[in-house]
Design a protein around this motif. Structure first.
Motif, PDB file in Angstrom:
ATOM      1  N   LEU A   8      -9.359  -1.472   1.144  1.00  0.00           N
ATOM      2  CA  LEU A   8      -9.421  -0.605  -0.027  1.00  0.00           C
ATOM      3  C   LEU A   8      -8.189  -0.776  -0.904  1.00  0.00           C
ATOM      4  O   LEU A   8      -8.295  -0.861  -2.129  1.00  0.00           O
ATOM      5  N   LEU A   9      -7.016  -0.810  -0.273  1.00  0.00           N
ATOM      6  CA  LEU A   9      -5.779  -0.949  -1.034  1.00  0.00           C
ATOM      7  C   LEU A   9      -5.734  -2.284  -1.771  1.00  0.00           C
ATOM      8  O   LEU A   9      -5.423  -2.328  -2.959  1.00  0.00           O
ATOM      9  N   MET A  10      -6.059  -3.375  -1.086  1.00  0.00           N
ATOM     10  CA  MET A  10      -6.000  -4.692  -1.712  1.00  0.00           C
ATOM     11  C   MET A  10      -7.052  -4.833  -2.810  1.00  0.00           C
ATOM     12  O   MET A  10      -6.781  -5.413  -3.864  1.00  0.00           O
ATOM     13  N   THR A  11      -8.235  -4.295  -2.594  1.00  0.00           N
ATOM     14  CA  THR A  11      -9.275  -4.343  -3.622  1.00  0.00           C
ATOM     15  C   THR A  11      -8.825  -3.608  -4.869  1.00  0.00           C
ATOM     16  O   THR A  11      -8.928  -4.123  -5.991  1.00  0.00           O
ATOM     17  N   GLN A  12      -8.288  -2.408  -4.675  1.00  0.00           N
ATOM     18  CA  GLN A  12      -7.833  -1.613  -5.820  1.00  0.00           C
ATOM     19  C   GLN A  12      -6.636  -2.282  -6.501  1.00  0.00           C
ATOM     20  O   GLN A  12      -6.538  -2.289  -7.722  1.00  0.00           O
ATOM     21  N   ALA A  28       4.146  -4.406  -9.741  1.00  0.00           N
ATOM     22  CA  ALA A  28       4.641  -3.192  -9.100  1.00  0.00           C
ATOM     23  C   ALA A  28       3.802  -1.980  -9.503  1.00  0.00           C
ATOM     24  O   ALA A  28       3.462  -1.139  -8.664  1.00  0.00           O
ATOM     25  N   LYS A  29       3.456  -1.891 -10.762  1.00  0.00           N
ATOM     26  CA  LYS A  29       2.647  -0.767 -11.244  1.00  0.00           C
ATOM     27  C   LYS A  29       1.233  -0.833 -10.663  1.00  0.00           C
ATOM     28  O   LYS A  29       0.650   0.204 -10.325  1.00  0.00           O
ATOM     29  N   ALA A  30       0.667  -2.019 -10.534  1.00  0.00           N
ATOM     30  CA  ALA A  30      -0.663  -2.174  -9.941  1.00  0.00           C
ATOM     31  C   ALA A  30      -0.666  -1.713  -8.488  1.00  0.00           C
ATOM     32  O   ALA A  30      -1.596  -1.035  -8.038  1.00  0.00           O
ATOM     33  N   LEU A  31       0.385  -2.070  -7.733  1.00  0.00           N
ATOM     34  CA  LEU A  31       0.484  -1.635  -6.337  1.00  0.00           C
ATOM     35  C   LEU A  31       0.684  -0.129  -6.259  1.00  0.00           C
ATOM     36  O   LEU A  31       0.051   0.546  -5.451  1.00  0.00           O
ATOM     37  N   GLN A  32       1.553   0.405  -7.102  1.00  0.00           N
ATOM     38  CA  GLN A  32       1.790   1.845  -7.088  1.00  0.00           C
ATOM     39  C   GLN A  32       0.505   2.611  -7.383  1.00  0.00           C
ATOM     40  O   GLN A  32       0.193   3.598  -6.713  1.00  0.00           O
ATOM     41  N   SER A  33      -0.242   2.155  -8.342  1.00  0.00           N
ATOM     42  CA  SER A  33      -1.494   2.815  -8.694  1.00  0.00           C
ATOM     43  C   SER A  33      -2.497   2.752  -7.540  1.00  0.00           C
ATOM     44  O   SER A  33      -3.173   3.734  -7.244  1.00  0.00           O
TER      45      SER A  33
END
Length: 58
Positions: A8-12, A28-33
């Motif tokens: 789920l985390l990697m897909t998002q 960084a923002k994509a991972l944080q989101s």
């Protein structure tokens, strides 16, 4: 770590990074989101906190 939470985390994360309407989104923002999205599903940090970025964050 449950494989489903990782998936789920990697897909998002990749959806945020490559399919965002914001053309200036950083890695960084994509991972944080993605982590914040997972936080709403799994309250325990065990599922969303162990991911870190290494290298160029831009």
């Amino acid at each position: 770590m449950l494989p489903s939470s990782t998936a789920l985390l990697m897909t998002q994360f990749y959806q945020n990074l490559f399919h965002s309407t914001d053309s200036t989104i950083t890695i960084a923002k994509a991972l944080q989101s993605a982590q914040l999205d997972l936080l709403h599903k799994y309250k325990a940090p065990f599922f969303w906190a162990p991911y870190v970025l290494v290298g160029n964050w831009l």
